[in-house]
Design an enzyme around this catalytic site. Sequence first.
Site, PDB file in Angstrom:
ATOM      1  N   GLY A 124       0.813  -1.214   0.000  1.00  0.00           N
ATOM      2  CA  GLY A 124       0.000   0.000   0.000  1.00  0.00           C
ATOM      3  C   GLY A 124       0.844   1.259   0.000  1.00  0.00           C
ATOM      4  N   GLY A 171       2.262   5.581   4.449  1.00  0.00           N
ATOM      5  CA  GLY A 171       1.397   6.231   5.438  1.00  0.00           C
ATOM      6  C   GLY A 171       0.024   5.628   5.605  1.00  0.00           C
ATOM      7  N   THR A 172      -0.206   4.506   4.926  1.00  0.00           N
ATOM      8  CA  THR A 172      -1.534   3.907   5.059  1.00  0.00           C
ATOM      9  C   THR A 172      -1.640   3.024   6.290  1.00  0.00           C
ATOM     10  OG1 THR A 172      -0.775   2.279   3.473  1.00  0.00           O
ATOM     11  CG2 THR A 172      -2.275   3.949   2.654  1.00  0.00           C
ATOM     12  N   LYS A 217       0.839   0.420   7.315  1.00  0.00           N
ATOM     13  CA  LYS A 217       1.361  -0.940   7.203  1.00  0.00           C
ATOM     14  C   LYS A 217       2.158  -1.325   8.444  1.00  0.00           C
ATOM     15  CE  LYS A 217       3.367   0.122   3.316  1.00  0.00           C
ATOM     16  NZ  LYS A 217       2.843   1.473   3.113  1.00  0.00           N
ATOM     17  N   GLU A 251      -7.330  32.874  -9.082  1.00  0.00           N
ATOM     18  CA  GLU A 251      -8.041  31.953  -8.185  1.00  0.00           C
ATOM     19  C   GLU A 251      -9.546  32.023  -8.398  1.00  0.00           C
ATOM     20  OE1 GLU A 251      -6.511  29.695  -6.713  1.00  0.00           O
ATOM     21  OE2 GLU A 251      -4.501  30.529  -6.975  1.00  0.00           O
TER      22      GLU A 251
HETATM   23  P1  ADP Z   1       3.312   2.906   6.534  1.00  0.00           P
HETATM   24  O1  ADP Z   1       4.121   1.905   7.261  1.00  0.00           O
HETATM   25  O2  ADP Z   1       2.223   2.319   5.700  1.00  0.00           O
HETATM   26  O3  ADP Z   1       4.092   3.911   5.746  1.00  0.00           O
HETATM   27  P2  ADP Z   1       2.656   3.723   9.175  1.00  0.00           P
HETATM   28  O4  ADP Z   1       2.106   2.469   9.705  1.00  0.00           O
HETATM   29  O5  ADP Z   1       4.047   4.054   9.565  1.00  0.00           O
HETATM   30  O6  ADP Z   1       2.526   3.786   7.610  1.00  0.00           O
HETATM   31  O7  ADP Z   1       1.680   4.895   9.579  1.00  0.00           O
HETATM   32  C1  ADP Z   1       2.128   6.092  10.101  1.00  0.00           C
HETATM   33  C2  ADP Z   1       1.163   6.617  11.134  1.00  0.00           C
HETATM   34  O8  ADP Z   1      -0.078   6.956  10.537  1.00  0.00           O
HETATM   35  C3  ADP Z   1       0.822   5.613  12.200  1.00  0.00           C
HETATM   36  O9  ADP Z   1       1.739   5.654  13.234  1.00  0.00           O
HETATM   37  C4  ADP Z   1      -0.559   6.057  12.655  1.00  0.00           C
HETATM   38  O10 ADP Z   1      -0.466   7.056  13.624  1.00  0.00           O
HETATM   39  C5  ADP Z   1      -1.153   6.661  11.412  1.00  0.00           C
HETATM   40  N1  ADP Z   1      -2.046   5.719  10.741  1.00  0.00           N
HETATM   41  C6  ADP Z   1      -1.890   5.215   9.503  1.00  0.00           C
HETATM   42  N2  ADP Z   1      -2.916   4.404   9.173  1.00  0.00           N
HETATM   43  C7  ADP Z   1      -3.741   4.377  10.226  1.00  0.00           C
HETATM   44  C8  ADP Z   1      -4.978   3.718  10.500  1.00  0.00           C
HETATM   45  N3  ADP Z   1      -5.565   2.912   9.621  1.00  0.00           N
HETATM   46  N4  ADP Z   1      -5.543   3.927  11.699  1.00  0.00           N
HETATM   47  C9  ADP Z   1      -4.968   4.733  12.600  1.00  0.00           C
HETATM   48  N5  ADP Z   1      -3.809   5.379  12.413  1.00  0.00           N
HETATM   49  C10 ADP Z   1      -3.188   5.225  11.237  1.00  0.00           C
HETATM   50 ZN    ZN Z   2      -4.213  27.935 -10.465  1.00  0.00          ZN
END
Ligand code: ADP
Ligand code: ZN
Length: 630
Positions: free
Chosen positions: A216, A219-220, A222, A438
């Site tokens: 994914g 920031g999702t 994982k 704008e």
């Molecule tokens: P990835 O590993 O996919 O890049 P992370 O697991 O490091 O992302 O996510 C970073 C932060 O974003 C987490 O520490 C959390 O705070 C927040 N976060 C991301 N997805 C979720 C989720 N589904 N629910 C709650 N918090 C989330």
């Molecule tokens: Zn513009």
Amino acid sequence: MDQNQNNQNKKPDGKSPKSRILVTIVISVAIILLITTVYSTVVKSQYTQTTFSDFMEAAKNDQLKEVEIHSDRVLYMTKEEAAKPAAQQKACYTGLPNGDRLSLARELDELGTTVDVKIVEDNSFITMILSYVIMFGIVFGLMTFLSKRMGGGMMGSIGSSKAKVYMEKQTGVTFKDVAGQDEAKESLQEIIDFLHTPQKYTEIGAKLPKGALLVGSPGTGKTLLAKAVAGEANVPFFSISGSDFVEMFVGVGASRVRDLFQQAAKVAPCIIFIDEIDAVGRSRDSRYGGNTEQEQTLNQLLGEIDGFDSSKGVVCLAATNRPEILDKALLRAGRFDRQIIVDKPNLQGRLDTLKVHTRKIKLAEDVDLRKIAQATAGAVGADLANLVNEAALRAVRKGRKAVNQEDLMVSFETVIAGTEKKNTVLTDTEKRLVAYHEVGHALVAALEKRSDPVTKITIVPHTSGALGYTMYAPEEEKFLSTKEELLVDLRSILGGRAAEEVAFGVQTTGASNDIQKATAMAKNMVTLYGMSEELGLMAPAAVHNQYLEGQAYMDCSQDTYALVDKTVQEILNRCYEDAKRVLTVNRALLDEISQHLLVKETITGEELMSFVNAEKTDLVEAEAFEPTEE
Ligand code: ADP
Ligand code: ZN
């Protein structure tokens, strides 16, 4: 988080106590030899060097005033020197050939001269031994200290991994902390169950996959999911990033992999999490570039995964956003053969994520998380977590006890558009241009019935470099867009430049971002969505990477390529002309709103719509306007 300690004493590579003692002895002897050599050179330089026969000659001629006989040398002062002032006196130095101090003293005595003879006892055997022992102690202590500091001595720090393997005994994260991602959680549930009661599976003879790949966008969540698996199963969590394996020295990455799995095996059942596995696991064919070090590391990783006995309860989770570049060998059965998709959250998912992150935050009465969730289409969990934190920080800055809706909205803009940069000074002309630009975007969007309503227009510059921006807020989650909707979007995006040209007859650099965005959209329409007459349903491009915002690569003949370019250009031109027409027809409205924006700097979507609705006649005209069909 307790960082894992390696057991250093078992290492055969120069760090065992025996070899350390040996090294210490060598170093001590060398140091002492060095010191004595330096010392004697310094001492000798203070004396005039003479030969032993010179000395005897002087003694026989009664030229000597004082003589000091040491175990290996004779120091003496001639009468001539002794007569000089104290500062200029220089004694003489000569070796003692046979080392027999007493017989020399007797000999001098028998000469019957007036010399003053002293026998000096020095460098006793005891002091020598003592100096060696002390030196040995110092060197040994220093080495132990250094090797602890550097994690295993100089050689050790290259060879073995103290690097960034983190072990958490308990992650403290559970599925409750992960919002949404229900499908991913379901797939992972089995792994948790297995870690709880491996017997249940082994009795039947079922083999659990040794690894699962979490796929994914960044920031999702994982990493969060992997931690939650460990937390749910209540097992230790090892994490390392794929890029930590990549080193300059061939073989280092491989030894780190070996170390990691060894450590994990000791505390099984446990979870090993490898973030950014694409850093090591990228395909070994040359298309994406590769090297020996990476290949060795990958081979070691494959070997370890094959090697460990999954019935022991070691489960390897890995994360990537580029599954397509991974080596096929990694994805083969028995390795990472399970892919778990971790999607960007939808409206409900975003709402849940906001709820999770605001659990521990005091919220004011007026907070409406659903509105924030609606406004943040496309944001990932990490963005939302960041947004909530920014809002809390803002509330503290403003001296409030709770976070209110305004805090959330402002920090949304901070996260999306960078912080407001009040000190960028624009000239009046520039400001007028930005305002018209704008309003051009917003007005075209507002006048086109099907377009998303605008929530905010601002000409306050942001740190991201945007001099102003128009915020569109989708009312509802959209999974599909029709061709007409895309064209409306295109007209609105090009509306900025159109307004500049309609109002001032100029073209500015400020539209560059819009133009790139519009071009990419039009290109996608032609090459991916089959939305042009010229190419019809043919898709001359293939999506290269589903997970990192649709980068497509062209896969077609030169002729088609040229045709695509021509078609894209036509679509853009047509949309631009349409936008200009709308704005020309509604020129009065454009002027009015722009003036208002220039005064207020920021206006809301409602304000905009009140202007638009007031101009009934123009609106009727706008509705009568039919976009030219392709
Ligand atoms: P990835 O590993 O996919 O890049 P992370 O697991 O490091 O992302 O996510 C970073 C932060 O974003 C987490 O520490 C959390 O705070 C927040 N976060 C991301 N997805 C979720 C989720 N589904 N629910 C709650 N918090 C989330
Ligand atoms: Zn513009």
